[in-house]
Design a protein around this motif. Sequence first.
Motif, short mmCIF file in Angstrom:
data_model
loop_
_atom_site.label_atom_id
_atom_site.label_comp_id
_atom_site.label_asym_id
_atom_site.label_seq_id
_atom_site.Cartn_x
_atom_site.Cartn_y
_atom_site.Cartn_z
N SER B 244 0.78 -1.01 0.06
CA SER B 244 0.00 -0.01 -0.09
C SER B 244 0.91 1.22 0.03
O SER B 244 1.93 1.16 0.48
CB SER B 244 -0.78 -0.05 1.24
OG SER B 244 -0.01 0.04 2.39
N ALA B 245 0.70 2.38 -0.71
CA ALA B 245 1.12 3.48 -0.82
C ALA B 245 1.41 4.07 0.67
O ALA B 245 2.45 4.70 0.83
CB ALA B 245 0.40 4.52 -1.44
N GLU B 246 0.41 3.93 1.59
CA GLU B 246 0.88 4.50 2.84
C GLU B 246 2.21 4.21 3.54
O GLU B 246 2.67 4.98 4.20
CB GLU B 246 -0.33 4.19 3.82
CG GLU B 246 -1.67 4.71 3.78
CD GLU B 246 -2.59 3.77 3.27
OE1 GLU B 246 -2.44 2.63 3.94
OE2 GLU B 246 -3.80 4.27 2.75
N VAL B 247 2.70 2.89 3.33
CA VAL B 247 3.79 2.51 3.90
C VAL B 247 4.83 3.40 3.23
O VAL B 247 5.71 3.90 4.11
CB VAL B 247 3.99 0.91 3.62
CG1 VAL B 247 5.50 0.35 3.91
CG2 VAL B 247 3.14 0.02 3.86
N GLU B 249 4.46 6.45 2.21
CA GLU B 249 4.47 7.84 2.44
C GLU B 249 5.01 7.81 4.00
O GLU B 249 5.67 8.73 4.45
CB GLU B 249 3.03 7.93 2.62
CG GLU B 249 2.44 8.51 1.13
CD GLU B 249 1.00 8.43 0.87
OE1 GLU B 249 0.37 8.45 2.16
OE2 GLU B 249 0.49 8.44 -0.16
N ALA B 250 4.69 6.87 4.87
CA ALA B 250 5.17 6.91 6.32
C ALA B 250 6.76 6.93 6.11
O ALA B 250 7.43 7.56 6.85
CB ALA B 250 4.71 5.65 6.96
N ARG B 261 14.11 3.91 0.76
CA ARG B 261 12.60 3.37 0.86
C ARG B 261 12.69 2.04 -0.01
O ARG B 261 12.35 1.19 0.45
CB ARG B 261 11.75 4.43 -0.08
CG ARG B 261 11.02 5.49 0.92
CD ARG B 261 9.80 5.86 0.65
NE ARG B 261 9.67 6.04 -1.07
CZ ARG B 261 10.25 7.33 -1.54
NH1 ARG B 261 10.40 8.40 -0.73
NH2 ARG B 261 10.01 7.66 -2.93
#
Lengths: 410, 350
Positions: B244-247, B249-250, B261
């Motif tokens: 997921s993109a949130e990972v 972003e986090a 990353r």
Amino acid sequence: MKRTRALLAAGATSVLLLTACGGSGFDDQGSGGGQQTSGPAKLQVLIGSSGQAETNAVTQAADAWAKSAGDSVTVTAASDLNQQLAQGFASSNPPDVFYVGSDTVASYASNGSLLAYGDELKDKDDFYPNLRDAFTVDGEFYCAPKDFSTLALVIDEKAWQAAGLTDADVPTTWDQLASVAQRLTTGGRTGLVTSSEFQRLGVFAAQAGGSLVTDGKATASSAQMVQGLTYVKSLLANGSMKFAADVGAGDGTEALGTGKAAMTIEGNWIVGGVASSYPDLQYKVVKLPAGPAGPATFTYTNCWGIAADSKNQAAAKQLVEAMTSSDQQLTFAKAFGVMPSVQSAADGFRQQFPAQAAFIDSAADAQALPNEAGVSDVITDLNSKLEGLGTGDPQQILDATQQNLEAALK
Amino acid sequence: MTTQQKTATVTARTGRNRFARQQAAAGWLFTLPALVLVALFVGLPVLMAAWVSVSGWRGRGSPFSGDVPFVGLDNYQTLLAGGGLATQDLGTALRNNLWYVLLVVPTQTVVALLLAVAVNQRALKGRGFFRTAFYFPSVTSSVAIVVVFLFLFGASGAVNQVIGWFGVNGPNWFADPRGVLHLLLGVVGVDSGGALADHDVLGISLWEWLAGPSVAMSALIILAVFTTSGTFMLLFLAGLQNISAEVGEAATVDGASAWQRLRYVTVPMLRPVLFTVLTLGLVGTWQVFDQVYTGTQGGPAKTTITPAYLSYTASFEQQQWGQGAAIAFLLFFIIVVLTVVQRAFLRDNR
């Protein structure tokens, strides 16, 4: 209820699948038994064809024979002869008649796939003796030579004249060959180009009197063999000779046709190759020069093998006799350029193809490569080392070959 | 617990059990056709080949007829300890293939991962086009690609023309048997193996084992990377879509650079995919056959023979079917061992 039906259906499907693949996969058939004795024979012929011309010529000849004999013949051109033969032998249902190369005759003979019928042929003495030897394994003459080719020196006429050479300069000794190769080497053109395999370079070893196998014993590292390869190395060293791969050509024919070579060593298949790819090339064919031990060249040949498991051996033998008759072979020569394997057709061939006389004239000095089982692997291995002959040591290369050959002939 | 309750649980359990049994039966039923097919067309031939590898079958008649002798481990003995040409050939083939695997597997994995990350960028315009372009070599017939490569890498082919602009005199790729590692060692003045040349493993001296891939094999290595990277790119792409993109972003919020990353977030999360890609790569590269069969036939100087190709020539050309089958089983053994080793390395230890 529904489930039971599904079960039944699935079960039935599996059973069907199983039976469909079962059959009698591995029938234990004895060999050679069950000759068909009555009725017309149905012969299967498998050929490794050089092209449409050959396929058509063989099919026509086979059909003509079938008509006169009242049998039927099917000729198939193999896409991969070795593989299709292997499948046929393994299934105990091989083609009745097929091409066999002199390099594979021993491996098929050793596993019992081939019928040794050569001595039963009416005209067996008409075949050239060295061709008979090529298909003789452990004293048994297995199969009738189909045709043959010899290696000769093929020269680009234009390059020859441009270098100021005349017919009088055609090399007949090693020294003369070295000097004309030197004179013909200019700019992008190399005097002599051959492929790097023993199947070509070996002629010089033969001209020095060397042979891989003498009387069943390995003699790969004899002084004569070394002398032959050392001569080749000397030509490579002064740049008057190169290997086809080093000038970016697939073989000698291509090197000559593309102007990268002034001379090459090839068999008479070069005639067809040049006609189809390099129609403008003017060339002449002369016998290879003689070495310290006299003239020598190599011969390459195939035979008409008959399967030991064939049901129609008698008919197959008659077909082979028809195919190897003098007249039939001259017809084949006209159709696809092979040389007849019988001596009685030699003069006919000379009349038909005067430009190729050198090929047929070399027949008397021609040797076949040894055909003992396992030797072809040794030659393959030797070829892989010969690619480095330019910087390698002939003695070292041949010593390794001698070791392998001794192991193979055990 | 009252008796009533007991009976209730028992009935429930048996009910559940019966249901589970029915489920299992249905499951077996539906997979049965596939299982039968696999057993017939994979399992049975494997067993047949196993018999051939311990028999003296020479290719005439059925290998299961009464007159085919059982020779025990003779074929394996000849290959591994015979000391003759068969051993040397196997040693050469294993050496060639080992270098091929060592170079192809890591390269194609890294290239595939980078391609996947590249075409996964949402900012990238024409993503579909690039995906298709990168994947295209994988769906093209390998024979066709080999033929194109034979032209590209010819003595006066496109590759040599291009490097010729930089004043480099390119090798005649497919005709050059020199080992790349030997060439590199030659540059620093090491020309002979010294003591290494005196010790043999499988009929090949240690110095020869260190030859590296030949120049011809290098061209095949480039070909393999070119053709397979696209397939593995797709696998990585599927894996990337699952993150997921949130990972990401986090990680960005925590101050991770793009490289960090990729290194500390993306790659660890792709571990299962990575295992798949490496395993498939390993299995595929140890079995390389079609490029050799169509392109080089094992030449120059046997530097492109591989165990799979050797198995073919031993069987179909030399009629040594037992040896051919034995080579195939040795190859199988190598692949299994390496896969297990790799599994141990990649296992999640947390």
